[in-house]
Design a protein around this motif. Sequence first.
Motif, short mmCIF file in Angstrom:
data_model
loop_
_atom_site.label_atom_id
_atom_site.label_comp_id
_atom_site.label_asym_id
_atom_site.label_seq_id
_atom_site.Cartn_x
_atom_site.Cartn_y
_atom_site.Cartn_z
N TRP A 1 0.98 -1.19 0.11
CA TRP A 1 0.23 0.07 0.22
C TRP A 1 0.80 1.17 0.03
O TRP A 1 1.56 1.54 0.92
CB TRP A 1 -0.92 0.01 1.51
N ILE A 2 1.10 1.95 -1.13
CA ILE A 2 2.02 3.10 -1.33
C ILE A 2 1.14 4.45 -0.88
O ILE A 2 1.89 5.37 -0.70
CB ILE A 2 2.50 3.23 -2.62
N LYS A 3 -0.04 4.24 -0.93
CA LYS A 3 -1.09 5.33 -0.28
C LYS A 3 -2.13 4.88 0.19
O LYS A 3 -2.38 3.43 0.17
CB LYS A 3 -1.38 6.39 -1.52
N THR A 4 -3.11 5.48 0.97
CA THR A 4 -4.16 4.82 1.57
C THR A 4 -4.91 4.00 0.58
O THR A 4 -5.48 2.97 1.20
CB THR A 4 -5.09 5.96 2.29
N ASN A 5 -5.37 4.56 -0.47
CA ASN A 5 -6.14 3.52 -1.52
C ASN A 5 -5.58 3.24 -2.75
O ASN A 5 -6.05 3.06 -3.61
CB ASN A 5 -7.12 4.67 -1.77
N GLU B 1 -12.28 9.15 -3.16
CA GLU B 1 -11.69 8.59 -1.55
C GLU B 1 -12.07 7.29 -1.44
O GLU B 1 -11.36 6.41 -0.65
CB GLU B 1 -12.20 9.65 -0.60
N ARG C 1 5.79 2.78 -8.88
CA ARG C 1 6.03 3.15 -7.60
C ARG C 1 7.04 4.13 -7.37
O ARG C 1 6.53 4.93 -6.43
CB ARG C 1 6.68 1.95 -6.90
N ILE D 1 4.71 7.46 -8.62
CA ILE D 1 3.58 7.89 -7.79
C ILE D 1 4.57 8.58 -6.38
O ILE D 1 3.88 9.81 -5.91
CB ILE D 1 2.76 6.78 -7.38
N LEU D 2 5.31 7.99 -5.69
CA LEU D 2 6.05 8.20 -4.60
C LEU D 2 6.70 9.71 -4.73
O LEU D 2 6.68 10.73 -3.86
CB LEU D 2 7.00 7.48 -3.87
#
Length: 471
Positions: free
Chosen positions: A347-351, A448, A465, A468-469
Amino acid sequence: MNLEFYKKKLIESNNYTKEVESAFSSNDKEKIYRDLKNINKSEINFILELIAEDLIINRVSKIERSGMKLGLHRIKNILKILGNPEKKLKVIHIAGTNGKGSVASYINSILKKRYRVGMYVSPSMESFNDRIRIDDKYISFVEMYDTYNKILDIWNKNFKSEDDRITVFEILTIIAILYFEKNKVDFAIMEVGLGGRFDATNIFSEKCISIISKIALDHTKILGDTIEKIAYEKAGIIIENDCVIVQNNKKSAIEVIKKIADEKNASLKIINLNDIKLEEINVKYNKFSYKNIRNIKIKMLGEYQIYNASLALEAILTLRDKNIIYLTDLEIKEGLEETFWLGRLEWIKTNILIDGAHNLDGIESLVKYIKKSKLRNLKILVGILEDKNYEKMIEKLSTINAEFYVVNVPIQIKKTNLEKLAKSFKKQVKEYDDYKIALEDLLPKLKEQETFIISGSLYLISEVRKYILEK
């Protein structure tokens, strides 16, 4: 990166001296690199590192790297000239179709509690040099590039043959061995790149232990089109009088491995599923017990990670029983619980979830995780290489209720047949030629309550990856 970028960085750091300016008088990046190294000032090491990264990635892209060349003679010839540094290492050798990177990471995390540990894995996920590390610190690009050139020069002077040219993976394997030997690691964890029998890592005459993880159909054009044939290639890492730990694979694969272990007079231990107690499988963690080590809570997601962790744990316990290592149960448990491996159900972000499910077995594990976690409102971006069994992978993935999108895998030496990949869904899906275009289109629209999953080739996952980061 162009030369103006490097100049700007040096000016900003107040290190663009007349000596440095003179080095930049050439437009040849390799010459600039050599001239800057001759200046020998620690203040400009950061720019040498950036140039070395650029140079080695450029060099690698020009040399054959697409698959396996039969024979271990090339790497053995180089290692002999270098004084056989591989013989000075205590090696933990890991083969398998899926899970070997995770198993390597578990073992590395545990051993770090008391030991200096080198780890060689592939492909890279964060940066090109992350595949060679000691105690999780990556080899510098300067050392990587200089050693790369040294090895290639040895080959060119002694064995040069265009028909039998040394491969990039063989060179990288030698770099790892030299780096680990030079830095006197206590243990070297070596992950097989492809197969086992003819893999460049299969050059050790002595090892602490050999490990074989999950075996499944993958790279069938190279390794064979049955589980038995693939098991034979993986079991090729077993050496005379070896100690071998094996995941609880299909009976036909185990029979092949047993036969080879017997021929090599090797001890063989197969994971007993009765020793594993599943306690909790959660969307964000797993909890299990293995033998006498209880209530292990791992960050690695998916039920299959419990089996990878158990395989690593059995290897560690075996090494301890043989008095090769000295670790307490608490240290072992802490090491497992601290383990993290990039790009596998991460999970690189919450969703936003990424997963390098690059074969059918991987896709099945991803689907199982999605269903068990009861994830809803899904958007899934998929990139799979043409040489994979993508039709069956998509068939399995299509059992999930989601909006699907397909994208090219960002690697030049292999192809993604985007049209065929899209048609495999048997319904209309949007196609993207480039992952950046896909992300720039899809991410701003992500609500969301929605979950965005990117899956498929590890080459795609690595680039997505980072993108996005960084954004």
